[in-house]
Structure formats: structure tokens, C-alpha cells
Design an enzyme around this catalytic site. Sequence first.
Site, mmCIF file in Angstrom:
data_model
loop_
_atom_site.group_PDB
_atom_site.id
_atom_site.type_symbol
_atom_site.label_atom_id
_atom_site.label_comp_id
_atom_site.label_asym_id
_atom_site.label_seq_id
_atom_site.Cartn_x
_atom_site.Cartn_y
_atom_site.Cartn_z
ATOM 1 N N GLN A 256 8.262 -28.264 -7.944
ATOM 2 C CA GLN A 256 8.978 -29.511 -8.223
ATOM 3 C C GLN A 256 10.222 -29.651 -7.332
ATOM 4 O O GLN A 256 10.889 -30.678 -7.380
ATOM 5 C CB GLN A 256 9.397 -29.546 -9.697
ATOM 6 C CG GLN A 256 8.222 -29.498 -10.656
ATOM 7 C CD GLN A 256 8.629 -29.423 -12.125
ATOM 8 O OE1 GLN A 256 8.052 -28.658 -12.870
ATOM 9 N NE2 GLN A 256 9.602 -30.215 -12.555
ATOM 10 N N ARG B 109 10.290 -30.556 -20.073
ATOM 11 C CA ARG B 109 10.528 -32.005 -20.244
ATOM 12 C C ARG B 109 11.872 -32.236 -20.944
ATOM 13 O O ARG B 109 11.961 -32.905 -21.972
ATOM 14 C CB ARG B 109 9.391 -32.640 -21.031
ATOM 15 C CG ARG B 109 9.245 -34.116 -20.698
ATOM 16 C CD ARG B 109 7.997 -34.730 -21.219
ATOM 17 N NE ARG B 109 7.899 -36.076 -20.700
ATOM 18 C CZ ARG B 109 6.810 -36.805 -20.684
ATOM 19 N NH1 ARG B 109 5.690 -36.326 -21.156
ATOM 20 N NH2 ARG B 109 6.815 -38.030 -20.208
ATOM 21 N N CYS B 110 12.902 -31.690 -20.340
ATOM 22 C CA CYS B 110 14.176 -31.600 -21.051
ATOM 23 C C CYS B 110 15.273 -31.318 -20.042
ATOM 24 O O CYS B 110 15.045 -30.660 -19.046
ATOM 25 C CB CYS B 110 14.046 -30.457 -22.047
ATOM 26 S SG CYS B 110 15.553 -29.689 -22.572
#
Length: 796
Positions: free
Chosen positions: A223, A370-371
Site C-alpha cells: 500500500q 481499516r482504521c
Amino acid sequence: MSQALDEIKIGGLGASRKRVEDDRFIRGRGNYTDDITLPGMLHMEILRSPLAHARIKSIDASKAWELPGVHLVLTGEMMATRNLAWMPTLSYDTQAVLATDKVRFQGQEVACVVADDPYIAKDACEAIDVEYEPLPVIVNPAQAVAHGAPVIRDDKENQPDNVIYDWEVGDKAGTDRAFEQADVVSKLKLHYPRSHPSPIECCGSIADFNRATSKLTVYMTTQAPHIIRAAVALVAELPEHMIRIVSPDIGGGFGNKVPVYPGYVCSILASILLERPVKWIEDKSGNLISTGFARDVYLDGEMALRRDGKILGVRMHADADHGAFFSDAQPSKFKIGLLHSTFACYDVPAAHLTARGTYSNKAPGGVAYRCSFRVTEAMFFQERMIAAAAVDLGMDPAAFRRMNFVRDEQFPHRTPFGFLLDSGQYGKCLDVGLKAVGYEEFRQQQQAARKRGKLLGLGISTMTEPLGAGNSREYDILGIKMFDSADLKIHMTGKAILRTGAKTQGQGHETTWAQIVAHELGLPAGDVVVEEGDTDTAPFGMGTYASRSTPVAGAAVSMVARKIRAKARKLAAHLLEVSEEDIEWELGRFYVRSAPDRGVTIQECAMAAYSNMPDGMEPGLENTAYYDPPNLTWPFAVYIVTVEVDPETGVWDVLNMVAVDDCGIRINPMIVEGQIMGGLTEAYAMANMQFITFDAEGNCVGSNYMDYLLPTAWETPGFELHSEVVTPCPHHPIGAKGIGECAAVGGPAAFVNAVLDALSGTGVRNIDMPLLPDRVWEALTYRRDISGAPPVQADG
Ligand code: CDP
């Protein structure tokens, strides 16, 4: 006379443009790491430890070397001779690449084999003989700090125990005073269990070192490709300009693909040693057992309350289980990430937080699934505490929230932990949600149902999330400041290529970034191609996680387009033979203020940049922008769930779920809705079914999809989404706030609060997630709280 374009028609801001990337995905033409095949490529497999804590007495790889087709067997000892047995983590700790002295978690990387194909490599791994001497195992913070606990990190000097840090933030004295003045003190203990992002595509890399050019190219599932390039340059001491990291299509990341994993490092070393491309593709159990776990925090909270419901103060202690290496992928200067964003949307006069991090014999945790770096835990704690406090006060939970919200006129508002909230309409979001769910009617139905023996419940959760790391003052990764970038080239025919330092993993950047360009320049979005993920071509950026793309890279896209517009204005003045001051802009066109019919399009300006520029002007129409946000963006949401619990089985069904998200200006409303639905689905999974844990021996229980359940469309409830509250971000160039994570962050507490509301009157205050039917049934039947926390009992 205005000839302005219709922004929606050209796919600009607010257009629900179909995702351009889906064309190749649904035709099976995506290009994932495992799709890439290079000439002469070899394959690497990893031998993992079966034990959670054991001393390595010996490793005999002779049988593996003898297998035909084997090219290389790497062990920790060999890595150590190249100073690569250990690598630095993003949290300034060290992590074993291949174990040398001990194994510290089940699934830890012990050796690698490189062979002609993955099957030979796997067979060769099984032929490696490792002799282990088992050691006592630690699987939770209580065991980690117990007297006489074995020291897991005995490799480190000055590490006499298993404590990584003791940290505190906030106003202790002020909080103590608030508790002295309290009429009611509400308490709650929780465990936010370990969870795993579990992207459908596992991790992998293809390292290709070319001796002739000295260039190392690595195709990999990351990512954050630029951060990987910097890490490879610094750790492997290779020249940075000779390293190219390419992150091709990614099948979901959710934070799992931020860290540097041993497999990446070993494939790079193997390629350098063998001078051939080496591919490593992780299997599903390898991914679930060893990479990027999240959460695993024990939270102990207290709220000081006035009888009328005013919150006077909050105290919180967190025990974070980090696993064997402290490799939290979080770039803030705060030890436990942004856990202290808790209670940000409430006007709390005093708060104090203490946190202790400990090692255990589990895979490294702390990935921001996801945080934004423990915000999920922070919001879960907040909304579970709020629900429990409302019960203790005998107050309606919606009214209790409304009374304590930061009010619209209080912005900008400084939280007790020092964050600056700049905008929001919290009360309005709650109103929309309550109306949509039919709050008053549901409460009546709930009472009536009770009389018939049916258990209905309603849970509310609200959240505000600090999204968009940096700014560079408080956020850095290994010293590299947080910001992001965009590079825009307009070709002479008015077509364009945009590259950013972010990296999409399914969020739709190829679609939405082009929409920002369309909004700023009036170029049809279809004329703008977006590329990300290749460090040889993309401008330096920090990658995509923590919903930072829109707040930071998205802002950079606006800024670079504005730089282009400024140059195009000069070209327009030249073409129209007027001075720049006489030029006006409307979407896609410059015109003469005094003669609006006389104008030139942005495409005509582009052509002039290459064919008819004024004397002294540098040719071409391209630029780069780096953007360091002045603050985080603060989206807000209200999630409301209604459920029915079956008292016979503990099974609970969602009746209705309403989501009201305010993420400022929506670039692409359809994509935003997709992000919210995805997040709510993950929230439902965490609350309802996802269970991955460790037994007393440190065996990872649930490292397969039979136990760790990903909800399909069949299990997932329907969601009713509301978008009518829009509070633009005051410092973002187009007023957008991040959205990608909000629903996964705020959603879980809504489900849990709903089930506990259905159980109201039984005295049950808490059931730890996941709320599996047996836990709910046990709580209901025996009228007791159910902890998912340790001590873990040995089997049998
Ligand atoms: O960093 P990440 O891409 O995961 O999260 P994000 O910035 O919240 O964006 C997720 C997706 O939603 C991207 O395609 C954004 O461009 C889009 N989005 C949007 O259309 N409007 C917003 N206000 C926020 C995000």
C-alpha cells in the site's frame, strides 16, 4: 454569455461516475502480483514455526538442498552473515526476518527455499529438520506482566521484562477532580479482540535484480511503495535510484499490506544472490497466521457523570497486546496511535488515558485494519461506555449523546487530548438517523414485543475520526514526514495523465482523482488517466491507508490542477491578446471579462503550451504538487441498528441498519456509498462472527475461513444510507473529508449496543465481540457478562 460546462456531465465533483478500473477487473484483465511472470523466474516458499515459543537448537537443511530443482535455502544464520536476520519495524523495534535464536510466535518465518516451482520449494521446506526446545508461552498482557514471566525479547539489551511502553496523555489532576465531583461513576471493561484484515489477495513479491544494470525491481503487494523503496535503500544499503518498487493491482489491503514482511526481504536477497527473478506468493493460512493482525486491546474505562447526564470526565486504561515484535504500522508520535481520539465528538472537560504495551507469543499486531491507528478501538470504547453510562443514569441513550455532543457553534473545538476538531453537525446527523430508524415507534414496539417474550434491541453508535495523516508536524514514518503528492501532465491535445503518491487497493482512485481534475480544469474525467504505484514514475508519497488519500493526495490533485490552470491562464491571455488581469475562468474555459463570447478552452491552451507559447514562457503544461495538510479531516457518522435476539439460541438478526455519514463534499457519491457499505459489512463481521484467537500453547485458532468467517451477501444485512448532512472541511481544497474507514470504525459498537439493549433488564453489561450465539445465550441464561478476554485455559 456563459458557456460553462455541466460538471456532472464531464464526470466532475459529485458525479456518480462508474468506476473505470472495474472494466478490466470484471473482464479478468487485472494485473495482480501473481499474474506477473518474468523470464527465468524462480519460486520461494517459507518454512514456518509450528510452536509459539521455543529455542532453536539446530536447523539441518541438507535434505532440502539435495532435492532436484532447489536453488537456495535461506536460514536465519545465513541472513545474519549479511546483517539481515533482523529488520527495523515501523515502531522503532526490531523484527526477526528469519529466526536465529528462538521462535516467538506460531507461524514465524524460520527458513525459505527457492526452487524451480512452488511445489518443489514447499517439499523442500518440509525436508528441513528443525530441532526446537519448547519454552513457556504468553498469550495475553496479564501473563506478560505476571511475576516470573519468561522474557520473550531476550535478544534485546535493556529489556528485562515484556513491557514495551507505559504511556499517558491528558490531564490527570483535572480528571481526578472531575471524579471527586461526580454524582455517578460508570465503569466498563472491554476487550477489543484480535482481528485480521484478511484481504482476498494474500501478500507476495517478485524481486528481480539485474546484475548488468545493478537495478533491483520489486513487484509487490504494498500500500506504500515509496516507503518500501526507502526502507530497502536504508536497510539493504542499496542505492535508492537503483530500486524500483511497483505495486500493481491489489486485491484489497485494509492495512494488511502496509508493513514490511520477511517474505519480501527474503525474495529480494534471494534474487540478488541468484541473479534471477524470485517470486513469493503467500498462501491463505500463511497470511492469516503471520501477517498484520489488528486490535487486541483490553480497555478499562470510567466516566464521571452529573446526575442530569453531563459528562464531567473520562478515565481510560489500555493494555495492548502487540505480539512478539512491536511493529505497529502507525506514524504518529503517540505510543498507542490515535487511541486518544476517543470521546472527540463529545464535549468532555477532562480526560486522562494510560496505556501499556506488552509482548506476547503471537504474530505482530497493531496493523490499522481499516482504521486510523487505533481509532477503531477508541470509538468502540467511547460508544460502549456511552451506552453503559446511559443505562447507569437511566437516560435515553440518544438524548444522553445529544446533550454531550460538541455543538455546531463550538467549532473549532480542542479535545481534552489536544486534537483540533474543525467542523461538524453532530446533532443534525443524529436527528436524521433517529427519524430514519423510527426511533420512538421502535421503542414502543420493543416494549410491546417484550410482553410477548420477544427480545428487540436498538443500538446507536456515533464516531468522528481523525483522517488524513500527516500533518508533517506530528506524523512521520521512520523520520520521513507525512505529506502526499500529485503530478499532472496535460498533453497537447488536452488529454492528461495524473500520477499520485497514493496507491489504490480497490477504493477507486483511478475514477475519483480524474473527477477532481475535471472539477478544477473542466477536462472530461474520461480524458484523464490515473496511474499509481510505480516509484519510477509516481511522485514521492506515503501511500494509502488510514483513509488518508482524499484528505492528502486528493488535495494534492486539486493543488497541482490549480498550478496548471494558473499557467493556462497566461496562455489564454496570450491567445486572446489581452492582459491576464482581463481574463475570467469558468469550468473548462477562459474568456475576456468585457467580451464573454471571446474565449479559449483549456484544450486550446494545452495545444498552445506546445505550439504557440508567448516569448519567454517555458513550453509544456505539466506540474507537481506536494501537499502537507494543515490539520486532519474530521468526518462524522451516526449508525443505528435494530435487532431481534432469539432467547432459545442466542442467535441475533439485524432488522434494520441506518447510516448517516458526513464526509464533507463527496467526490463520487456512488463510490462513497460503496465504501460505507463495505465498512458496515466488516463491522457486522467483527461484531457477529469473526473469531481468531490463541489457545494456551499459542496455537492460532481460526486461521482459516472455516472459523474466521467473512460474511457474504447472504449473511450481510441491508443498509439504509443517508447523505443529507454535508459539512465541508474548511481546510481541504474541495471541502472533502475521508470516508473509507468510517463505517468499519463506528459500526461495531452499534451492533453490540443493539444486542445489549435487547438484553436490557437482565443485568448483562457487556459481551465481548464477536457476539457469537453461544456467548449471547450464556449471558442471557446465566445473566452474566461474557468476556472474550483471558485467562485462556489449556485444552483438556
Ligand atoms: O485512503 P482511501 O482511499 O482508503 O480512503 P478515502 O480517501 O476515504 O477514499 C475512499 C474512496 O472514496 C476514494 O475513491 C475517494 O476518492 C472517495 N471519496 C469521495 O468520493 N468523497 C469523499 N469525500 C471521500 C472519499
